[in-house]
Design a protein around this motif. Structure first.
Motif, PDB file in Angstrom:
ATOM      1  N   UNK A  88       0.814  -1.209   0.000  1.00 26.26           N
ATOM      2  CA  UNK A  88       0.000   0.000   0.000  1.00 26.26           C
ATOM      3  C   UNK A  88       0.854   1.269   0.000  1.00 26.26           C
ATOM      4  N   UNK A  89       1.943   1.283   0.756  1.00 29.93           N
ATOM      5  CA  UNK A  89       2.811   2.467   0.759  1.00 29.93           C
ATOM      6  C   UNK A  89       3.365   2.718  -0.643  1.00 29.93           C
ATOM      7  N   UNK A  90       3.743   1.658  -1.333  1.00 28.45           N
ATOM      8  CA  UNK A  90       4.282   1.802  -2.689  1.00 28.45           C
ATOM      9  C   UNK A  90       3.196   2.122  -3.713  1.00 28.45           C
ATOM     10  N   UNK A 155      -6.754  -2.393   8.433  1.00 27.59           N
ATOM     11  CA  UNK A 155      -5.737  -1.850   9.333  1.00 27.59           C
ATOM     12  C   UNK A 155      -4.446  -1.544   8.571  1.00 27.59           C
ATOM     13  N   UNK A 156      -4.041  -2.445   7.693  1.00 25.78           N
ATOM     14  CA  UNK A 156      -2.826  -2.221   6.898  1.00 25.78           C
ATOM     15  C   UNK A 156      -3.008  -1.021   5.973  1.00 25.78           C
ATOM     16  N   UNK A 161      -1.735   4.468   4.679  1.00 24.31           N
ATOM     17  CA  UNK A 161      -2.235   5.805   4.340  1.00 24.31           C
ATOM     18  C   UNK A 161      -1.588   6.858   5.238  1.00 24.31           C
ATOM     19  N   UNK A 162      -1.553   6.587   6.546  1.00 23.28           N
ATOM     20  CA  UNK A 162      -0.941   7.542   7.475  1.00 23.28           C
ATOM     21  C   UNK A 162       0.532   7.769   7.134  1.00 23.28           C
ATOM     22  N   UNK A 171       6.338   2.233   7.425  1.00 22.85           N
ATOM     23  CA  UNK A 171       5.433   1.418   8.243  1.00 22.85           C
ATOM     24  C   UNK A 171       6.271   0.439   9.055  1.00 22.85           C
ATOM     25  N   UNK A 172       7.534   0.794   9.251  1.00 25.50           N
ATOM     26  CA  UNK A 172       8.475  -0.105   9.904  1.00 25.50           C
ATOM     27  C   UNK A 172       8.423  -0.006  11.429  1.00 25.50           C
ATOM     28  N   UNK A 173       7.337   0.479  11.964  1.00 27.67           N
ATOM     29  CA  UNK A 173       7.176   0.534  13.423  1.00 27.67           C
ATOM     30  C   UNK A 173       7.383  -0.873  13.973  1.00 27.67           C
ATOM     31  N   UNK A 174       8.304  -1.045  14.914  1.00 28.59           N
ATOM     32  CA  UNK A 174       8.613  -2.390  15.421  1.00 28.59           C
ATOM     33  C   UNK A 174       7.368  -3.119  15.929  1.00 28.59           C
TER      34      UNK A 174
END
Length: 193
Positions: A88-90, A155-156, A161-162, A171-174
């Motif tokens: 989604x980020x890409x 959720x993903x 989006x955020x 989106x690499x939040x541990x």
């Protein structure tokens, strides 16, 4: 590198910079160092090229069929969610521009449907994985695979989006994928007590 690969690389770059709505096959061909006629020898239309970019140039989110019955369901779902976050980020910069016009969106919707795809695909694939695990006895027989898939994909999508909106693209939040999966596990996994 083959001509098709050069065209896909150029299409991914141009679509990321300009969005699908504003990227033309002429610009993509120029960026690939080929003619538009040559581009059309490899792809039927811009939507076909867009679908190839989504499938071949963006991160994947589907587990292989061999994942069913192997590893843990929780780990497999977390891997799928991680893939969805990356996908989604890409894909946001590539596809967001289609929402700028209702006419463009309608044309795009029809073209994507003609290719047998659409935004429901991630949810359908996560649901299919959960149903296969249910058939294998690793997911509760009464588990709502459709609702769980919708929740995970939603959720993903929201997290991606955020990340895109705030511009960090991260989106690499541990432990994020594990934390998104964890609340669903009691309704999915059989009691082993």
């Amino acid at each position: 590198m083959s001509t098709r690969e050069r065209i896909l690389d150029a299409a991914a770059r141009v679509m990321r910079e300009q969005g699908v709505a504003h990227a033309t096959t002429k610009e993509i061909a120029r960026a690939a160092g080929c003619s538009e006629a040559l581009l059309y020898r490899h792809f039927d239309d811009k939507q076909g090229l867009f679908m190839a970019v989504l499938q071949e140039r963006l991160p994947g989110f589907v587990l292989p069929d061999s994942a069913v019955g192997s590893g843990s369901v929780a780990d497999n779902l977390a891997r799928m969610v991680t893939g969805l976050l990356d996908f989604y980020v890409e894909s946001f910069p590539v596809s967001a521009s289609i929402f700028s016009s209702s006419t463009l969106l309608a044309r795009h919707r029809e073209a994507i449907a003609a290719h047998g795809a659409g935004p429901q695909t991630p949810q359908v694939r996560v649901q299919a994985y959960l149903e296969a695990e249910r058939d294998a006895g690793r997911v509760r027989p009464d588990a709502d695979a459709e609702a769980a898939a919708r929740l995970l994909v939603g959720a993903a999508l929201h997290q991606a989006f955020l990340a895109t909106f705030w511009g960090d693209g991260s989106t690499a939040e541990p432990g994020l994928a594990d934390r998104l999966v964890a609340p669903l596990l009691p309704g999915l996994l059989p009691d082993r007590g």
